[in-house]
Each structure stands twice: as C-alpha cells, then as structure tokens.
Write an enzyme that holds these catalytic residues in place. Structure first.
Site, PDB file in Angstrom:
ATOM      1  N   ARG A 166       0.806  -1.225   0.000  1.00  0.00           N
ATOM      2  CA  ARG A 166       0.000   0.000   0.000  1.00  0.00           C
ATOM      3  C   ARG A 166       0.833   1.266   0.000  1.00  0.00           C
ATOM      4  NH1 ARG A 166      -3.019  -3.322   3.633  1.00  0.00           N
ATOM      5  NH2 ARG A 166      -1.855  -2.252   5.250  1.00  0.00           N
ATOM      6  N   GLU A 213       3.582  -7.274  13.375  1.00  0.00           N
ATOM      7  CA  GLU A 213       2.508  -7.745  14.245  1.00  0.00           C
ATOM      8  C   GLU A 213       1.893  -9.054  13.755  1.00  0.00           C
ATOM      9  OE1 GLU A 213       0.976  -4.193  11.821  1.00  0.00           O
ATOM     10  OE2 GLU A 213       2.820  -4.882  12.694  1.00  0.00           O
TER      11      GLU A 213
END
Length: 180
Positions: A67, A104
């Site tokens: 992105r 994460e």
C-alpha cells in the site's frame, strides 16, 4: 501541520473504515480503501504530503510493499523524483539487499535493489500505516545499507497504541492521522 483544520482531519479520519478481528482476532484493521476510493479525499491526502515535502531536498521516495506504493508513487510523480520499491522477498528480479523483521503478523523479509539508491541520496520512505514499526525499521535499514540518507518516514496513519514511533525513535517520523 499548521494548515490542517481539525474538521479536515476529522473528515479524513471518518473515511477510514475500522474492521474488527482482521486479519486475526483482536486486531482492529484500519482500512484506507474508502479514503483512497474517493478522489477528493485522496487528493487531500496527497496535498498534505506535498505541502510537507515540496520544499525539502528529496532525491527518491521509497515505497513499502504494497500500500505504500499508492502514496509514494503519486508523490514521486508530483515532485518529479525517483521511486524505489521496497518489496517482499522474491519480488525483485535483480541483485538485492534484504532484511528480516518481525511485524505484528509474524516474520517477513523486505528487499531492495542494490543499485536503487546512490550514496548520500536523500530518501523519503512513505507508507500507509505505522503500527509496531517493524516494517518501517526494516525499510530504513535497507536505505542505510544502500548508503542513502533517510529524510523522514511518512505515514497516512499511525496506530499509537502499538508504539511504532518508540521503536523508530532514531528516525524523524510524520503521520497525518493518529488512531489509538
């Protein structure tokens, strides 16, 4: 940024959709597709980035897969500077540097072409979200490995509770929107 009114930030924030438990239970995913899908809001985001960086010495903008390509490509075009893709392992066809990092979601590897940045070129890294800082830190290390000079790490969104800014404390950081 001084020219941004609180109402403008609220409107931008309102275009970010929150999806609970994606991609795994307990995660609040901040979905930017409604924001970038609205031309006026996407233009507003790019205007904010432009105002921040148009007077700075920048030779290249590095985009983090995937992105980050959205914002970095548009800003590189506007500023007339080079675009450097930082990709996941196995996606770049030429000689690369690579670095492994923990995000994460688990362990990953980022790569950059060895000749993407010349020594002492001024490089801005642009991405969509700053979370734990693992991906951004890996990207910064790749810029340093190429002997470029990191100008700043820029993000559309910063997730404050994940403390990525602390992990990246040795680098200058800018984010347009902050979420808990």
């Amino acid at each position: 940024m001084t020219f941004l009114l609180q109402s403008t930030l609220s409107r931008l924030r309102g275009k970010v959709r929150t999806i609970p438990d994606f991609p795994k239970k307990g995660v609040l995913y901040r979905d930017i597709t409604p924001l970038i899908g609205d031309g006026q809001f996407f233009r507003l985001v790019m205007t904010v980035f432009l105002k921040r960086y148009q007077r700075r010495k920048i030779d290249k903008i590095a985009a983090i897969d995937a992105r980050g390509f959205i914002f970095a490509g548009a800003l590189a075009h506007i500023l007339g500077v080079g675009l450097v893709p930082i990709r996941k392992k196995g996606k770049l066809p030429y000689q690369t540097y690579e670095t492994e990092y923990a995000s994460e979601y688990g362990l990953n590897t980022l790569t950059i072409h060895r000749d993407a940045i010349a020594k002492d070129e001024q490089v801005l890294i642009l991405d969509d979200v700053l979370a734990t800082g693992g991906t951004a830190e890996a990207a910064a290390k790749l810029i340093e490995r190429c002997q470029g000079t990191l100008v700043e790490l820029g993000f559309l969104i910063e997730l404050l509770d994940l403390k990525g800014r602390e992990r990246l404390s040795r680098y200058p950081i800018y984010s347009i929107l902050q979420f808990p």
